[in-house]
Write a protein that holds these residues in place. Structure first.
Motif, PDB file in Angstrom:
ATOM      1  N   MET A 114       0.813  -1.219   0.000  1.00 29.42           N
ATOM      2  CA  MET A 114       0.000   0.000   0.000  1.00 29.42           C
ATOM      3  C   MET A 114       0.847   1.269   0.000  1.00 29.42           C
ATOM      4  N   TYR A 115       1.854   1.320   0.875  1.00 23.51           N
ATOM      5  CA  TYR A 115       2.628   2.555   1.034  1.00 23.51           C
ATOM      6  C   TYR A 115       3.721   2.713  -0.027  1.00 23.51           C
ATOM      7  N   ILE A 117       4.398   0.909  -2.863  1.00 21.98           N
ATOM      8  CA  ILE A 117       4.117   0.724  -4.291  1.00 21.98           C
ATOM      9  C   ILE A 117       2.914   1.572  -4.720  1.00 21.98           C
ATOM     10  N   LEU A 118       1.750   1.307  -4.137  1.00 18.50           N
ATOM     11  CA  LEU A 118       0.531   1.979  -4.600  1.00 18.50           C
ATOM     12  C   LEU A 118       0.526   3.482  -4.271  1.00 18.50           C
ATOM     13  N   HIS A 119       0.678   3.821  -2.988  1.00 20.29           N
ATOM     14  CA  HIS A 119       0.565   5.225  -2.577  1.00 20.29           C
ATOM     15  C   HIS A 119       1.626   6.114  -3.222  1.00 20.29           C
ATOM     16  N   ARG A 120       2.871   5.639  -3.257  1.00 25.06           N
ATOM     17  CA  ARG A 120       3.958   6.465  -3.821  1.00 25.06           C
ATOM     18  C   ARG A 120       3.715   6.770  -5.301  1.00 25.06           C
ATOM     19  N   ASN A 121       3.226   5.775  -6.027  1.00 22.90           N
ATOM     20  CA  ASN A 121       2.993   5.984  -7.457  1.00 22.90           C
ATOM     21  C   ASN A 121       1.767   6.851  -7.723  1.00 22.90           C
ATOM     22  N   LEU A 122       0.729   6.671  -6.906  1.00 24.71           N
ATOM     23  CA  LEU A 122      -0.462   7.522  -7.076  1.00 24.71           C
ATOM     24  C   LEU A 122      -0.123   8.971  -6.749  1.00 24.71           C
ATOM     25  N   ARG A 123       0.671   9.163  -5.696  1.00 26.91           N
ATOM     26  CA  ARG A 123       1.060  10.513  -5.291  1.00 26.91           C
ATOM     27  C   ARG A 123       1.878  11.200  -6.388  1.00 26.91           C
ATOM     28  N   SER A 124       2.764  10.432  -7.024  1.00 25.59           N
ATOM     29  CA  SER A 124       3.623  11.022  -8.056  1.00 25.59           C
ATOM     30  C   SER A 124       2.842  11.397  -9.319  1.00 25.59           C
ATOM     31  N   ARG A 125       1.651  10.796  -9.485  1.00 22.99           N
ATOM     32  CA  ARG A 125       0.852  11.107 -10.670  1.00 22.99           C
ATOM     33  C   ARG A 125      -0.283  12.084 -10.394  1.00 22.99           C
ATOM     34  N   LEU A 126      -0.818  12.080  -9.162  1.00 26.28           N
ATOM     35  CA  LEU A 126      -2.026  12.872  -8.880  1.00 26.28           C
ATOM     36  C   LEU A 126      -1.790  14.095  -8.006  1.00 26.28           C
ATOM     37  N   ASP A 127      -0.681  14.135  -7.290  1.00 25.52           N
ATOM     38  CA  ASP A 127      -0.419  15.249  -6.373  1.00 25.52           C
ATOM     39  C   ASP A 127       0.615  16.188  -6.998  1.00 25.52           C
ATOM     40  N   TYR A 319      -9.373   6.203  -1.421  1.00 22.86           N
ATOM     41  CA  TYR A 319      -9.016   6.367  -0.011  1.00 22.86           C
ATOM     42  C   TYR A 319      -8.225   5.146   0.443  1.00 22.86           C
ATOM     43  N   LEU A 320      -7.065   5.384   1.050  1.00 29.60           N
ATOM     44  CA  LEU A 320      -6.233   4.297   1.565  1.00 29.60           C
ATOM     45  C   LEU A 320      -6.240   4.363   3.087  1.00 29.60           C
ATOM     46  N   LEU A 321      -6.667   3.295   3.741  1.00 31.03           N
ATOM     47  CA  LEU A 321      -6.722   3.259   5.200  1.00 31.03           C
ATOM     48  C   LEU A 321      -5.956   2.056   5.728  1.00 31.03           C
ATOM     49  N   ASP A 322      -5.230   2.267   6.821  1.00 33.43           N
ATOM     50  CA  ASP A 322      -4.428   1.200   7.420  1.00 33.43           C
ATOM     51  C   ASP A 322      -5.053   0.778   8.747  1.00 33.43           C
TER      52      ASP A 322
END
Length: 405
Positions: A114-115, A117-127, A319-322
């Motif tokens: 989640m953190y 692979i997924l979150h880092r790549n989404l952040r680099s494209r959407l933020d 939404y990503l929740l841990d």
């Protein structure tokens, strides 16, 4: 003797003696509802106590399995060649527009997935702040064009200073200050909304700079915080506290619980909507001005969820929740599931790392990572609806899911 504060059903049923405190939360709690040997309590006739915990342990109350799983394609995020820590070569498709649980034993690679692979790549494209064409820890990540934004709702504090609180985080405090500034007394004195803020000079106590307490450095010992002796912990100057709205000054409003404040401002939609979302996530017992540093990780996470609930047009958000169910009672888990489902109903995707079977069985889709922890983990063992995962002989999660389905 071992005393455990817990909400887990298996742990509670393994105990010899049960003490249930409640029946509600905050001012509605604080009573010893039942205290007796567990077997005796389980054998007692139904409705002989006010204990909600006993109702769940007996099976009189339970969180129902949804009648249908969401289907229909709203696009998917495709990750190929995921590599990070114990994840070697992960290929996974994440269907959007659903409630997704990421499951597996501790150390299996859920957080890494989640953190890192997924979150880092989404952040680099959407933020915009982190935008880069670089793909992190994977060969390729595609499908992000189906999303408008990605939000990580973790258990980190909602603020690092005592001046952060649920009122400031949700934005309700802005409207409360406007009401005080519009009162006859404030207008006669020429005061603006900033006068009622403890973040700027003017109306706050300058001795503690609006913190309500003063930090005393102890050299070789941890810093000690003592109540400010000038404002007596009220954060504002004496003059500021002379302005009243419906018979209460700004300090008294901040000391009310969210439940009381919602009733107090019920006729002000901008405030009521924000406070109603805090009530929906089960935080009625918090004080409106309670310092962010005193909130638990789970409470901070729920304040963040609440701040998303009142956004009128949230769509195409992931939404990503841990582990949002940590520290939650059955009744709170039930509320949380309803809230997460409502976020998905609005056209969003919710992905949770989860061990709680009630939330997992309520998901539309499961990604089970494992099979073991550490070096023996990092593989996608099972995927699909809870029913499909329950039939997978390789999945530990599936074996337990089968019992609750």
């Amino acid at each position: 003797t071992i005393i455990v504060v817990g909400h887990d059903g298996d742990t509670s049923l393994a105990a010899g003696y049960l003490v249930d405190i409640g029946p509600g939360e905050g001012i509605h709690g604080g009573e010893g509802v039942v205290a007796d040997y567990l077997q005796k309590l389980l054998d007692a006739p139904k409705n002989t106590s006010k204990s909600i915990t006993l109702d769940y342990l007996r099976g009189d109350k339970k969180i129902e399995v949804p009648e249908a799983r969401r289907e229909g394609e709203k696009g998917s995020i495709k990750i190929r060649g995921g590599k990070a820590f114990n994840i070697k070569n992960l290929n996974v498709d994440i269907p959007l527009g659903r409630l997704i649980s990421v499951t597996g034993v501790s150390g299996s690679g859920k957080s890494t997935f989640m953190y890192e692979i997924l979150h880092r790549n989404l952040r680099s494209r959407l933020d915009r702040k982190f935008r880069t064409p670089h793909t992190y820890n994977a060969t390729s990540v595609t499908g992000t064009e189906y999303l408008g934004r990605s939000i990580l709702i973790d258990q980190s504090p909602i603020g690092r200073t005592p001046r952060s609180n649920p009122a400031t985080y949700t934005g309700a405090f802005t409207h409360i200050r406007d009401l005080f500034a519009a009162s006859g007394e404030a207008r006669a004195r020429g005061w603006k909304p900033g006068r009622f803020s403890f973040n700027v000079k003017g109306g706050r106590c300058e001795a503690c700079q609006g913190n309500g307490e003063i930090a005393v450095e102890m050299h070789f010992l941890p810093t000690v915080f003592v109540t400010c002796d000038i404002c007596d912990g009220k954060r504002f100057t004496k003059e500021t506290l002379e302005v009243y709205y419906k018979g209460k000054n700004i300090d008294e409003v901040l000391h009310m619980t969210i439940e009381e404040t919602d009733a107090f401002f019920i006729d002000v939609p901008a405030i009521h909507e924000r406070l109603a979302s805090l009530l929906d996530v089960g935080l009625s017992y918090l004080q409106l001005g309670q310092s962010a540093t005193t909130l638990s990780g789970g409470e901070a996470q729920r304040v963040k969820i609440a701040s998303e609930l009142y956004r009128p047009h949230t769509q195409k958000t992931l939404y990503l929740l841990d582990e949002p169910t940590i520290g939650l009672h059955y009744e709170d888990v039930k509320k949380l599931i309803e809230i997460l489902q409502s976020l998905v109903d609005r056209g969003n995707t919710v992905m949770v790392i989860e061990h709680n079977l009630d939330l997992i069985k309520s998901s539309d889709y499961i990604l089970d990572i494992g099979p073991e922890g550490g070096e023996k983990g990092g593989n996608l063992i099972a995927k699909g609806t809870p029913e499909e995962v329950a039939e997978n002989p390789k999945s530990f999660t599936g074996a337990y899911l089968k019992k609750v389905l």
